[in-house]
Scaffold this active site. Structure first.
Site, PDB file in Angstrom:
ATOM      1  N   TYR A 231       2.435   1.531 -10.219  1.00  0.00           N
ATOM      2  CA  TYR A 231       3.037   0.654  -9.377  1.00  0.00           C
ATOM      3  C   TYR A 231       3.355  -0.618  -9.749  1.00  0.00           C
ATOM      4  O   TYR A 231       4.556  -1.211  -9.663  1.00  0.00           O
ATOM      5  CB  TYR A 231       2.228   0.309  -8.051  1.00  0.00           C
ATOM      6  CG  TYR A 231       1.807   1.328  -7.241  1.00  0.00           C
ATOM      7  CD1 TYR A 231       3.063   1.702  -6.424  1.00  0.00           C
ATOM      8  CD2 TYR A 231       0.777   2.022  -6.908  1.00  0.00           C
ATOM      9  CE1 TYR A 231       2.846   2.478  -5.287  1.00  0.00           C
ATOM     10  CE2 TYR A 231       0.677   3.062  -5.848  1.00  0.00           C
ATOM     11  CZ  TYR A 231       1.610   3.358  -5.044  1.00  0.00           C
ATOM     12  OH  TYR A 231       1.374   4.275  -4.116  1.00  0.00           O
TER      13      TYR A 231
ATOM     14  N   ARG B  23      -2.269  -3.789  14.492  1.00  0.00           N
ATOM     15  CA  ARG B  23      -0.896  -3.929  13.671  1.00  0.00           C
ATOM     16  C   ARG B  23      -0.026  -4.717  14.069  1.00  0.00           C
ATOM     17  O   ARG B  23       0.921  -5.045  13.636  1.00  0.00           O
ATOM     18  CB  ARG B  23      -0.749  -2.662  12.779  1.00  0.00           C
ATOM     19  CG  ARG B  23      -1.601  -2.130  11.926  1.00  0.00           C
ATOM     20  CD  ARG B  23      -1.436  -2.904  10.638  1.00  0.00           C
ATOM     21  NE  ARG B  23      -0.492  -2.507   9.716  1.00  0.00           N
ATOM     22  CZ  ARG B  23       0.604  -3.016   9.601  1.00  0.00           C
ATOM     23  NH1 ARG B  23       1.184  -4.125  10.324  1.00  0.00           N
ATOM     24  NH2 ARG B  23       1.836  -2.395   8.951  1.00  0.00           N
TER      25      ARG B  23
ATOM     26  N   ARG C  87      -8.114   7.988   4.380  1.00  0.00           N
ATOM     27  CA  ARG C  87      -7.319   7.706   5.551  1.00  0.00           C
ATOM     28  C   ARG C  87      -7.832   7.488   6.944  1.00  0.00           C
ATOM     29  O   ARG C  87      -6.929   7.929   7.709  1.00  0.00           O
ATOM     30  CB  ARG C  87      -5.911   7.844   5.266  1.00  0.00           C
ATOM     31  CG  ARG C  87      -5.003   7.113   4.047  1.00  0.00           C
ATOM     32  CD  ARG C  87      -4.356   5.791   4.363  1.00  0.00           C
ATOM     33  NE  ARG C  87      -4.250   5.011   3.047  1.00  0.00           N
ATOM     34  CZ  ARG C  87      -2.974   5.186   2.548  1.00  0.00           C
ATOM     35  NH1 ARG C  87      -1.936   5.827   3.235  1.00  0.00           N
ATOM     36  NH2 ARG C  87      -2.759   4.654   1.394  1.00  0.00           N
TER      37      ARG C  87
HETATM   38  O1  CP3 Z   1      -9.538   4.540   5.692  1.00  0.00           O
HETATM   39  C1  CP3 Z   1      -9.168   4.515   4.516  1.00  0.00           C
HETATM   40  O2  CP3 Z   1      -9.033   5.403   3.637  1.00  0.00           O
HETATM   41  C2  CP3 Z   1      -9.162   3.205   3.937  1.00  0.00           C
HETATM   42  C3  CP3 Z   1      -8.095   2.605   3.542  1.00  0.00           C
HETATM   43  C4  CP3 Z   1      -7.089   2.786   2.618  1.00  0.00           C
HETATM   44  C5  CP3 Z   1      -5.912   2.244   2.827  1.00  0.00           C
HETATM   45  N1  CP3 Z   1      -5.277   2.430   1.404  1.00  0.00           N
HETATM   46  C6  CP3 Z   1      -5.258   1.192   3.911  1.00  0.00           C
HETATM   47  C7  CP3 Z   1      -3.805   1.667   4.125  1.00  0.00           C
HETATM   48  C8  CP3 Z   1      -7.459   3.296   1.253  1.00  0.00           C
HETATM   49  C9  CP3 Z   1      -8.477   3.902   0.536  1.00  0.00           C
HETATM   50  C10 CP3 Z   1      -6.089   2.756   0.646  1.00  0.00           C
HETATM   51  C11 CP3 Z   1      -5.811   3.721  -0.727  1.00  0.00           C
HETATM   52  C12 CP3 Z   1      -4.126   3.582  -1.430  1.00  0.00           C
HETATM   53  N2  CP3 Z   1      -3.409   2.770  -1.204  1.00  0.00           N
HETATM   54  C13 CP3 Z   1      -3.936   4.460  -2.293  1.00  0.00           C
HETATM   55  C14 CP3 Z   1      -4.690   5.694  -2.740  1.00  0.00           C
HETATM   56  C15 CP3 Z   1      -5.169   6.621  -1.916  1.00  0.00           C
HETATM   57  C16 CP3 Z   1      -3.772   7.427  -1.624  1.00  0.00           C
HETATM   58  O3  CP3 Z   1      -3.500   7.622  -0.407  1.00  0.00           O
HETATM   59  O4  CP3 Z   1      -3.284   8.250  -2.512  1.00  0.00           O
HETATM   60  C17 CP3 Z   1      -2.643   4.347  -2.417  1.00  0.00           C
HETATM   61  C18 CP3 Z   1      -1.709   5.146  -3.369  1.00  0.00           C
HETATM   62  C19 CP3 Z   1      -2.149   3.120  -1.787  1.00  0.00           C
HETATM   63  C20 CP3 Z   1      -0.916   2.506  -1.648  1.00  0.00           C
HETATM   64  C21 CP3 Z   1      -0.322   2.425  -0.486  1.00  0.00           C
HETATM   65  N3  CP3 Z   1      -0.663   1.735   0.732  1.00  0.00           N
HETATM   66  C22 CP3 Z   1       0.522   3.390   0.179  1.00  0.00           C
HETATM   67  C23 CP3 Z   1       1.110   4.733  -0.445  1.00  0.00           C
HETATM   68  C24 CP3 Z   1       0.683   3.212   1.650  1.00  0.00           C
HETATM   69  C25 CP3 Z   1       1.412   3.818   2.586  1.00  0.00           C
HETATM   70  C26 CP3 Z   1       2.675   3.429   3.022  1.00  0.00           C
HETATM   71  C27 CP3 Z   1       3.190   3.874   4.298  1.00  0.00           C
HETATM   72  O5  CP3 Z   1       3.498   3.097   5.389  1.00  0.00           O
HETATM   73  O6  CP3 Z   1       3.323   5.414   4.399  1.00  0.00           O
HETATM   74  C28 CP3 Z   1      -0.172   2.038   1.773  1.00  0.00           C
HETATM   75  C29 CP3 Z   1      -0.217   1.367   3.104  1.00  0.00           C
HETATM   76  C30 CP3 Z   1      -1.541   1.571   3.758  1.00  0.00           C
HETATM   77  N4  CP3 Z   1      -2.737   1.385   3.113  1.00  0.00           N
HETATM   78  C31 CP3 Z   1      -1.781   2.074   5.087  1.00  0.00           C
HETATM   79  C32 CP3 Z   1      -3.303   1.970   5.314  1.00  0.00           C
HETATM   80  C33 CP3 Z   1      -3.764   2.542   6.437  1.00  0.00           C
HETATM   81  C34 CP3 Z   1      -0.808   2.394   5.868  1.00  0.00           C
HETATM   82  C35 CP3 Z   1      -0.655   1.759   7.484  1.00  0.00           C
HETATM   83  C36 CP3 Z   1      -0.192   0.474   7.478  1.00  0.00           C
HETATM   84  O7  CP3 Z   1       0.828  -0.078   7.105  1.00  0.00           O
HETATM   85  O8  CP3 Z   1      -0.828  -0.320   8.389  1.00  0.00           O
END
Ligand code: CP3
Length: 349
Positions: free
Chosen positions: A155, A44, A31
């Site tokens: 999920y 965003r 991330r």
């Molecule tokens: O920079 C990086 O690492 C690449 C981008 C990346 C994102 N998601 C972007 C994102 C990666 C590698 C992921 C993988 C991902 N997504 C995982 C596996 C990694 C982990 O964290 O365990 C999982 C479980 C997800 C599912 C997911 N998507 C979650 C749990 C969330 C967070 C929700 C929140 O708002 O806290 C997301 C949203 C997400 N994916 C964000 C980002 C940057 C959050 C920011 C946003 O909403 O713009």
């Protein structure tokens, strides 16, 4: 900001994945593109997460942000593990502060049979295009990724984030036939997606089995290991390093190694030295500073990072990372300082 394509290619991350000696310890962050960055937050305001991930130019721009700002040794494609599920016929939203939420969770064989096979070139061309753009811009390796079948299945079955994964386990235990049908479909889709990412130019792959730590070793062995072995066997011929990561998986590390991967990702709960010794030094490790450590005083960050490096013992095959993703409240300056610290303290060590 200028592109860095004229710089010498920095391959210390790839070398460390192969357990070769490097000039200093490579570091990148899960991330590393995200809400902690003012530039990301500004984008965003105009675009959704899915807009950013499905537009090749925007995707490349977001992927490059942390590489240029922090000086990390690898880029990770900006995307989400949920992305390939859309074209398979799953409707979902990614809700801020919550995570992925599925419109109609999958609970029976019929729903699983309706899942379409993934054809990455047709279904996700924008991802492959973003990879092509990035390879022209980057002077560090590009990591492609996908969610592991268990984590994706969790999920799909729960319908959203879960603390206990009771529904997932209930299906797994009571309908092993349905579970197998789902995991087999996910293995095929994830393998096809990862293969396509490498063909487009990804130079390493990380498989996120973020939530598999909820299983006992016995259940992992029975209900997940065979599918992960199948997935990794389909990636072997690609000739890029494979990183296998999970959260809260201290009790599963040896099984995860058996499943596959050149690098095992460790979260912050396990002391790196002991975990590496248990895994064996014939595999590389990645990790594992607590992401929350960065919210405390710098002294403690330095102590935590130094302790991890001490436990890695200067052995080739350690990639520094956090134990999970960067938290939204993290200061970008802190991350930059950590990158410099890890590079400086390990240089010539
Ligand atoms: O920079 C990086 O690492 C690449 C981008 C990346 C994102 N998601 C972007 C994102 C990666 C590698 C992921 C993988 C991902 N997504 C995982 C596996 C990694 C982990 O964290 O365990 C999982 C479980 C997800 C599912 C997911 N998507 C979650 C749990 C969330 C967070 C929700 C929140 O708002 O806290 C997301 C949203 C997400 N994916 C964000 C980002 C940057 C959050 C920011 C946003 O909403 O713009």
């Amino acid at each position: 900001m200028s592109t860095d394509k004229n710089e010498v290619f920095n391959d210390r991350f790839l070398k460390a994945c192969r357990r070769e000696r490097t000039d200093c310890t490579p570091i990148w962050f899960m991330r590393q593109a995200g809400r902690y960055q003012p530039e990301y937050r500004r984008l965003r305001e105009k675009y959704s997460l899915m807009d950013l991930a499905t537009n090749p130019e925007l995707c490349a721009e977001v992927t490059l942000l942390p590489v240029r700002q922090l000086g990390v040794d690898a880029a990770i494609l900006f995307s989400d593990i949920m992305l390939p599920l859309g074209p398979m016929g799953v409707r979902f939203q990614i809700q801020e502060g919550v995570g992925p939420v599925i419109d109609r969770p999958l609970r029976d064989l019929k729903a699983i049979e309706r899942l379409r096979p993934l054809v990455p070139q047709e279904d996700l061309p924008f991802v492959l295009e973003a990879i092509c753009i990035l390879r022209k811009e980057l002077s560090v390796p590009l990591i492609g990724f996908a969610g592991a079948p268990f984590t994706l299945a969790s999920y799909l079955i729960e319908g959203g984030p879960s603390r206990t994964f009771h529904r997932t386990k209930a299906l797994m235990f009571s309908r092993p036939d349905v579970w197998r049908a789902l995991l087999e479909k996910l293995v095929e889709a994830v393998a096809a997606f990862l293969q396509a990412q490498v063909r487009a130019g990804a130079q390493a792959l990380q498989i996120f089995d973020s939530w598999v730590g909820c299983l006992s070793p016995r259940d992992y062995e029975q209900f997940v290991l065979p599918f992960m072995q199948k997935l990794f066997s389909q990636l072997k011929g690609l000739d890029v390093p494979l990183i296998h990561f999970g959260v809260g998986t201290g009790h599963l590390l040896k099984l995860m190694k058996r499943a596959g991967g050149d690098v095992i990702g460790l979260d912050w709960r396990v002391p790196l030295g002991g975990a590496w010794a248990e895994l064996g030094f014939d595999v590389a490790v990645q990790g594992n500073l607590d992401p929350a450590a960065l919210l405390g005083p710098w002294d403690l960050v330095e102590q935590g990072a130094s302790e991890i490096l001490r436990q890695a013992g200067g052995r080739p095959g350690h990639i520094f990372n956090l134990g999970h993703g960067v938290l939204p409240d993290t200061s970008p300056d802190r991350l930059k300082r950590l990158v410099d610290f890890v590079h400086e303290i390990t240089r010539g060590a």
